[in-house]
Structures are given as structure tokens and as C-alpha cells.
Design an enzyme around this catalytic site. Structure first.
Site, mmCIF file in Angstrom:
data_model
loop_
_atom_site.group_PDB
_atom_site.id
_atom_site.type_symbol
_atom_site.label_atom_id
_atom_site.label_comp_id
_atom_site.label_asym_id
_atom_site.label_seq_id
_atom_site.Cartn_x
_atom_site.Cartn_y
_atom_site.Cartn_z
ATOM 1 N N VAL A 78 0.812 -1.221 0.000
ATOM 2 C CA VAL A 78 0.000 0.000 0.000
ATOM 3 C C VAL A 78 0.845 1.271 0.000
ATOM 4 O O VAL A 78 0.294 2.372 -0.094
ATOM 5 C CB VAL A 78 -0.997 0.019 1.185
ATOM 6 C CG1 VAL A 78 -1.946 -1.153 1.100
ATOM 7 C CG2 VAL A 78 -0.281 0.037 2.532
ATOM 8 N N SER A 89 -10.336 -6.927 6.983
ATOM 9 C CA SER A 89 -10.245 -6.266 8.284
ATOM 10 C C SER A 89 -10.275 -7.299 9.399
ATOM 11 O O SER A 89 -11.220 -8.092 9.495
ATOM 12 C CB SER A 89 -11.413 -5.290 8.461
ATOM 13 O OG SER A 89 -11.486 -4.835 9.796
ATOM 14 N N ARG A 168 9.820 -3.525 -7.231
ATOM 15 C CA ARG A 168 9.542 -4.753 -6.478
ATOM 16 C C ARG A 168 9.983 -6.041 -7.171
ATOM 17 O O ARG A 168 10.025 -7.088 -6.518
ATOM 18 C CB ARG A 168 8.047 -4.818 -6.148
ATOM 19 C CG ARG A 168 7.540 -3.633 -5.341
ATOM 20 C CD ARG A 168 8.290 -3.452 -4.035
ATOM 21 N NE ARG A 168 7.647 -2.426 -3.189
ATOM 22 C CZ ARG A 168 8.010 -2.130 -1.966
ATOM 23 N NH1 ARG A 168 9.028 -2.774 -1.407
ATOM 24 N NH2 ARG A 168 7.389 -1.191 -1.269
#
Length: 260
Positions: A78, A89, A168
Site C-alpha cells: 500500500v 479487516s 519490487r
């Protein structure tokens, strides 16, 4: 981990090419959409990428389902801010037995797995002890480890994916986020091979800015790099080996790290 491309701009390659050509033409969309050939699509994509004309790539969008990664990896993910994220969550999705599968790094598998296994189990037990004492889920989750598994939906456009891959896919990226990146690259190349033909770690991207004929990851063994060294300090002689080492990471859906 499980990485799946769940949605994308079906005509993304064509849209990117037409957008690039329209920026240099007085004619409108209908004309270029009708006249654009497959050869032109590849040419406009290649020229846009090698000349750093990245904005046209923003017109093609991709959504991924990424499952079974750690909170460590999702927090790195993120940080790429030109994207949209929706993450599981732990306030609402409690880590019940069969879904509690924390990620153990390969370096720990060989050196201290029993220590980490105990820490993960203790954290799990403490979480439920807190719930039994009346602590709300949103506060009890503070004891869960960074390695706790999570799922996340990610949407990026092609420009941001090139930036993400540049950072990445590199061997300097941590193993888990690197494995995610290589799997995401495989997914987008499957549907848009021309648009992501020149994607790679930054050593590839920057090399193509100074080459007359751009290279791809498949050319790595037969390429003499013009750049003296990559931005991470690897000399041009060492870049091919470095890229192959970076590419060797592969993680199965049950979290087992293997060579590629």
C-alpha cells in the site's frame, strides 16, 4: 499466496496506442480506432515506454485479488499510492482456526521455526483471551503478529504497475513483495503481452532509455548492458545474474517458498 487478475481493460493495449497517437495527430478517436493496425499498436506502445511517455499507460487498468500474504507484505504494497486497495479487516474477520495461517519467512523456516510457531500460537491465544475479557475486536487485534495472513484487492493502472515492477521485481526487494510482483507480472503479461513486454526491474527500464533497440527480460542472457551500473549499484556485468536471482523466487498457494 494466491495472485489472480480478476478484471482489466480488455482493449487496454489498443487504447494506450490510440491515446499515444492522438497526442501527435489532429484526427480524432474514431479515425484512429478504425485505422490502427496491430503493428502500430506494438510500435506506439514501445515508443511510449522507451521515451518515458508514461501518461498514456494510465488508460489501462487492472484489478488483482491477492490472498494469503502477511501484513508485512500488504503494508509494503500500500506504499504504492497511485492505486486503490481494499483489505481484509481483522476487526470484522476474526482469525478463526482454519483461516489463521501466519506467514513464516524462508530464513526462519531453516533457523527458528519452532520459535515463530510458538509466538504465532501465543498471539492467537492472547487474542481470544482478550475477547473473552470483553475487549473489542478492534483492540484485541493489536496482539496479532505482523506475519498474520491477510487478503487484499488491488487496482493499478499500467503506468503504476511499471513503477511497481521497477521497484519490487528487483533482488533488493524483500522476498514476499518480490514474489507478489513476479506473479502479478505473469498475470498481466498473459492478457496484455505487448503492453508489458518491456516491464522489469529498474535496471531494465533505465537501460531501455539509452538503447536504440529496447530489451526484455527474455533477452537478459544475451545482452551486454550499456549502463555502467544499475541504480542499486550492481555493475553491468552483474546485472543479468542479479535479475535471474530476483526472478527465482516463487511461493506456492500454501506459502511454500520454491525456486522458479
Amino acid at each position: 499466496m494466491k495472485i489472480k487478475l480478476v478484471s482489466y481493460s480488455k482493449d487496454g493495449e489498443r487504447i494506450v496506442a490510440i491515446a499515444a497517437k492522438m497526442s501527435r495527430s489532429r484526427k480524432g478517436w474514431d479515425y484512429h480506432e478504425k485505422e490502427m493496425t496491430d503493428d502500430e499498436i506494438e510500435t506506439w506502445i514501445r515508443d511510449s515506454i522507451t521515451h518515458g511517455y508514461w501518461s498514456v499507460l494510465e488508460h489501462s487498468v487492472y484489478t488483482f485479488s491477492i490472498e494469503g500474504i502477511s501484513r508485512v507484505a500488504s503494508h509494503q504494497l500500500v506504499r504504492h499510492r497511485i492505486a486503490s486497495y481494499t483489505q481484509m479487516s481483522h476487526r470484522f474477520a476474526k482469525p478463526v482456526d482454519k483461516y489463521y495461517k501466519p506467514i513464516t519467512p524462508p530464513s526462519i523456516e531453516k533457523r527458528g521455526k519452532e520459535v515463530v510457531d510458538k509466538a504465532y500460537q501465543d498471539a492467537y491465544n492472547y487474542f481470544y483471551q482478550l475477547l473473552e475479557k470483553g475487549v473489542p475486536e478492534e483492540d484485541a487485534r493489536y496482539v496479532l503478529p505482523n506475519g498474520v495472513n491477510t487478503n487484499i484487492v488491488v487496482t493499478m493502472n499500467a503506468r503504476e504497475l511499471y513503477n511497481f515492477f521497477g521497484l519490487r521485481l528487483c533482488s533488493r526487494a524483500q522476498w514476499e513483495i518480490r514474489a507478489i510482483a513476479w506473479k502479478m507480472l505473469d498475470e498481466v503479461k498473459r492478457v496484455h503481452p505487448r503492453l508489458f513486454k518491456y516491464a522489469g526491474p529498474n535496471c531494465i527500464i533505465h537501460e531501455n532509455f539509452i538503447r536504440e533497440n529496447p530489451i526484455t527480460l527474455d533477452d537478459i542472457d544475451n545482452t551486454v548492458f550499456i549502463s555502467q551500473r544499475c541504480i542499486e549499484g550492481v555493475t553491468r556485468e552483474g546485472i543479468p545474474k542479479c535479475v535471474k536471482n530476483a526472478r527465482s523466487i516463487l511461493v506456492s498457494e500454501d506459502g511454500v517458498v520454491m525456486g522458479k
